[in-house]
Write a protein that holds these residues in place. Sequence first.
Motif, short mmCIF file in Angstrom:
data_model
loop_
_atom_site.label_atom_id
_atom_site.label_comp_id
_atom_site.label_asym_id
_atom_site.label_seq_id
_atom_site.Cartn_x
_atom_site.Cartn_y
_atom_site.Cartn_z
N VAL A 19 0.85 -1.21 0.00
CA VAL A 19 0.00 0.00 0.00
C VAL A 19 0.88 1.25 0.00
O VAL A 19 0.65 2.19 -0.78
CB VAL A 19 -0.96 -0.01 1.22
N ASN A 20 1.90 1.26 0.85
CA ASN A 20 2.80 2.42 0.93
C ASN A 20 3.60 2.61 -0.35
O ASN A 20 3.83 3.74 -0.79
CB ASN A 20 3.72 2.29 2.14
N ILE A 21 4.01 1.51 -0.97
CA ILE A 21 4.72 1.59 -2.26
C ILE A 21 3.81 2.21 -3.32
O ILE A 21 4.24 3.07 -4.10
CB ILE A 21 5.19 0.18 -2.70
N LEU A 22 2.56 1.79 -3.36
CA LEU A 22 1.62 2.32 -4.36
C LEU A 22 1.37 3.81 -4.14
O LEU A 22 1.26 4.57 -5.11
CB LEU A 22 0.32 1.53 -4.34
N LYS A 23 1.32 4.23 -2.89
CA LYS A 23 1.15 5.66 -2.60
C LYS A 23 2.36 6.47 -3.07
O LYS A 23 2.21 7.54 -3.66
CB LYS A 23 0.90 5.89 -1.11
N ASN A 38 6.87 2.63 -12.20
CA ASN A 38 6.42 1.32 -12.69
C ASN A 38 7.28 0.19 -12.14
O ASN A 38 6.76 -0.84 -11.71
CB ASN A 38 6.41 1.30 -14.22
N GLN A 39 8.59 0.36 -12.18
CA GLN A 39 9.48 -0.70 -11.70
C GLN A 39 9.29 -0.95 -10.20
O GLN A 39 9.26 -2.09 -9.75
CB GLN A 39 10.94 -0.33 -11.98
N MET A 40 9.18 0.13 -9.45
CA MET A 40 9.02 0.01 -8.01
C MET A 40 7.67 -0.62 -7.66
O MET A 40 7.59 -1.45 -6.75
CB MET A 40 9.15 1.37 -7.34
N GLN A 41 6.64 -0.26 -8.40
CA GLN A 41 5.33 -0.87 -8.18
C GLN A 41 5.39 -2.38 -8.42
O GLN A 41 4.86 -3.15 -7.62
CB GLN A 41 4.28 -0.28 -9.13
N ARG A 42 6.02 -2.77 -9.50
CA ARG A 42 6.08 -4.20 -9.84
C ARG A 42 6.82 -5.00 -8.77
O ARG A 42 6.31 -6.00 -8.27
CB ARG A 42 6.76 -4.39 -11.19
N SER A 43 8.03 -4.56 -8.46
CA SER A 43 8.83 -5.34 -7.50
C SER A 43 8.29 -5.20 -6.08
O SER A 43 8.24 -6.17 -5.32
CB SER A 43 10.30 -4.95 -7.57
N GLY A 44 7.86 -4.00 -5.71
CA GLY A 44 7.40 -3.75 -4.35
C GLY A 44 6.12 -4.48 -3.99
O GLY A 44 5.94 -4.89 -2.84
N THR A 45 5.23 -4.67 -4.96
CA THR A 45 4.00 -5.41 -4.68
C THR A 45 4.20 -6.91 -4.88
O THR A 45 3.46 -7.71 -4.31
CB THR A 45 2.83 -4.91 -5.56
N SER A 46 5.20 -7.29 -5.64
CA SER A 46 5.48 -8.71 -5.88
C SER A 46 5.98 -9.42 -4.63
O SER A 46 5.76 -10.62 -4.47
CB SER A 46 6.50 -8.85 -7.02
N ILE A 47 6.63 -8.69 -3.75
CA ILE A 47 7.13 -9.30 -2.51
C ILE A 47 5.97 -9.95 -1.77
O ILE A 47 5.98 -11.15 -1.47
CB ILE A 47 7.81 -8.25 -1.60
#
Length: 123
Positions: A19-23, A38-47
């Motif tokens: 949630v914090n990554i998406l914000k 985009n890159q941070m969203q992909r990797s950060g939510t993939s964890i």
Amino acid sequence: MASPIQNNVIVDKNFQFAVNILKFAQILQDSKQFILSNQMQRSGTSIGANIREAQNAESKADFIHKFKIAAKEAEETEYWLLLCKEIGYPQQAQPLLDELFVIQKIVTKIISTTKNQLISRTV
């Protein structure tokens, strides 16, 4: 924050982290930092997605594999957050890095403990 898996610290921590990554990604989008966002969203939510998937693993080996993927995604997320911090977003990136370091420690411990359980069963 409502999570269907109750009382699971690592699942809950990763859901909140996502949630914090998406914000933060929205802030980057608004600043036209599309690649970083985009890159941070992909990797950060993939964890968290991999950790959730591990909850229904078919075996201990499958569980470890999914947690190792989560660990790799955490490393990638750390890279993107460090870049963000370096190019002018230290106030947004540092709290996320602090959160991520805690997650990384827990993930590493879970992998280690599960591996030890596997080894002790085969001995």
